[in-house]
Design an enzyme around this catalytic site. Structure first.
Site, PDB file in Angstrom:
ATOM      1  CE1 TYR A  62      -3.652   2.515   0.488  1.00  0.00           C
ATOM      2  CE2 TYR A  62      -2.218   3.554   2.401  1.00  0.00           C
ATOM      3  CZ  TYR A  62      -3.342   3.461   1.462  1.00  0.00           C
ATOM      4  OH  TYR A  62      -3.999   4.991   1.455  1.00  0.00           O
ATOM      5  CE  LYS A  77      -3.440   5.780  -1.445  1.00  0.00           C
ATOM      6  NZ  LYS A  77      -4.127   6.592  -2.467  1.00  0.00           N
TER       7      LYS A  77
END
Length: 343
Positions: free
Chosen positions: A213, A217
């Protein structure tokens, strides 16, 4: 070339842990009460729950005239919209379908924007996910979190830019705020030197649930520096925004077991309320001005990018990621759309 304030700041001198605690304990900044969004049109993706839904409510409280809630499930979206329509009966609130893992859905959504909207002022790209196990999107062949959080977000960002430029008033730039995360400061991105790059995320051998994750990003940090350079901030202001760790967010909906328990405890102890987290979206899109173009907002102010953006290999990684992303999205003329923003 329009300079990025975040890039100019240089790397943060604090470590990831210190930054996290400082951020979560920072004092919220109230949205000015005199902001009036009358006449304006806003799109929020991932709008049926959590931060997306709460940000919709906050935009509506500022007298927004027209809200488009972009959602995967129209049924869930309409259920959420029904409550908002009761609370804000004079505002036009629509629910539009958007599946971020589907290129066809994204293109259809943008086509609807171009065809049906006379005006468009603000777009909040909030949809995202965190995965505990590797899964691949069948239609694209890419790992799901990279597909949704990065590749598809880039595609939607690029394709909607012309509408934001053309459909916002000449004297007022359109606003595109893309939801990022403070987890970028802990991103490892171990495959960043490999070529081809994007394909490394689809390999099970490279799967790390604890890093994926954050890395998904951080890709957005590399990309916004290049993307923003194609766009005059007098046409559209583009920024990234971190809402912080927030109670009630649906981000970890697919995470179970010990990881879920740990994050639940962290949210209980340090999590922001939905109202506070969503206020960062409103701040990024209607309070901040063109000084935030191509930058990352954290705690209601411009912040440095992830540490990796200042590493010696940053330029090489940025160019490789850019080239592969443009090649991936060549089928819909993404680069042509960006080049058209310079005209």
């Amino acid at each position: 070339m329009y300079p990025s304030k975040s890039l100019e700041m240089g790397p943060s001198k604090s470590g990831p842990g210190s930054m996290f605690f400082k951020s979560q304990l920072s004092k919220p900044v109230q949205t000015p009460k005199d902001i009036d969004l009358s006449g304006k049109v806003t799109i929020v993706t991932g709008a049926s729950t959590g931060l997306g839904l709460e940000s919709c409510r906050q935009f509506l409280s500022l007298k927004l005239s027209h809200l488009i809630m972009a959602v995967r499930s129209v049924q869930k979206g309409e259920k959420a919209a029904k409550k908002l329509r009761t609370e804000f009966p004079t505002t036009k609130i629509e629910v539009w379908t958007l599946e971020m893992s589907s290129y066809d859905s994204i293109q259809a959504f943008v086509h609807r924007v171009e065809k049906d909207l006379v005006r468009l002022d603000i777009v909040i790209l909030n949809a995202g996910l965190a995965k505990q196990d590797l899964s691949v999107v069948e239609s694209t062949g890419h790992e799901e979190s990279i597909q949704v959080n990065y590749i598809s977000t880039v595609l939607l960002s690029i394709l909607i830019l012309p509408a934001l430029k053309a459909k916002s008033p000449p004297s007022t730039p359109g606003r595109l705020s893309i939801v990022s995360s403070g987890t970028v400061f802990a991103a490892k991105f171990p495959t960043r030197h490999e070529v081809p790059l994007l394909k490394t995320f689809d390999d099970k051998a490279n799967w790390d649930a604890n890093d994926r994750y954050a890395t998904s990003k951080v890709l957005g940090h590399y990309f916004i520096v290049k993307m923003a350079s194609y766009v005059d901030p007098s046409d559209v202001i583009i920024n990234l925004v971190d809402p912080g760790l927030t109670k009630g967010s649906g981000l970890l909906r697919e995470v179970t077991g010990l990881v879920s328990v740990v994050f639940a405890l962290m949210k209980w102890a340090l999590g922001r309320t939905l109202e506070v987290g969503a206020s960062t979206y409103v701040d990024a899109a209607v309070v901040k001005e063109n000084e935030t173009h191509g930058s990352f907002l954290m705690d209601w102010k411009i912040a440095p990018f992830a540490y990796l953006l200042y590493a010696a290999d940053s330029n090489a990684v940025t160019e490789q990621l850019w080239d592969e992303s443009m090649k991936e999205l060549e089928f819909c003329g993404a680069l042509r759309a960006l080049e058209g923003m310079r005209q």
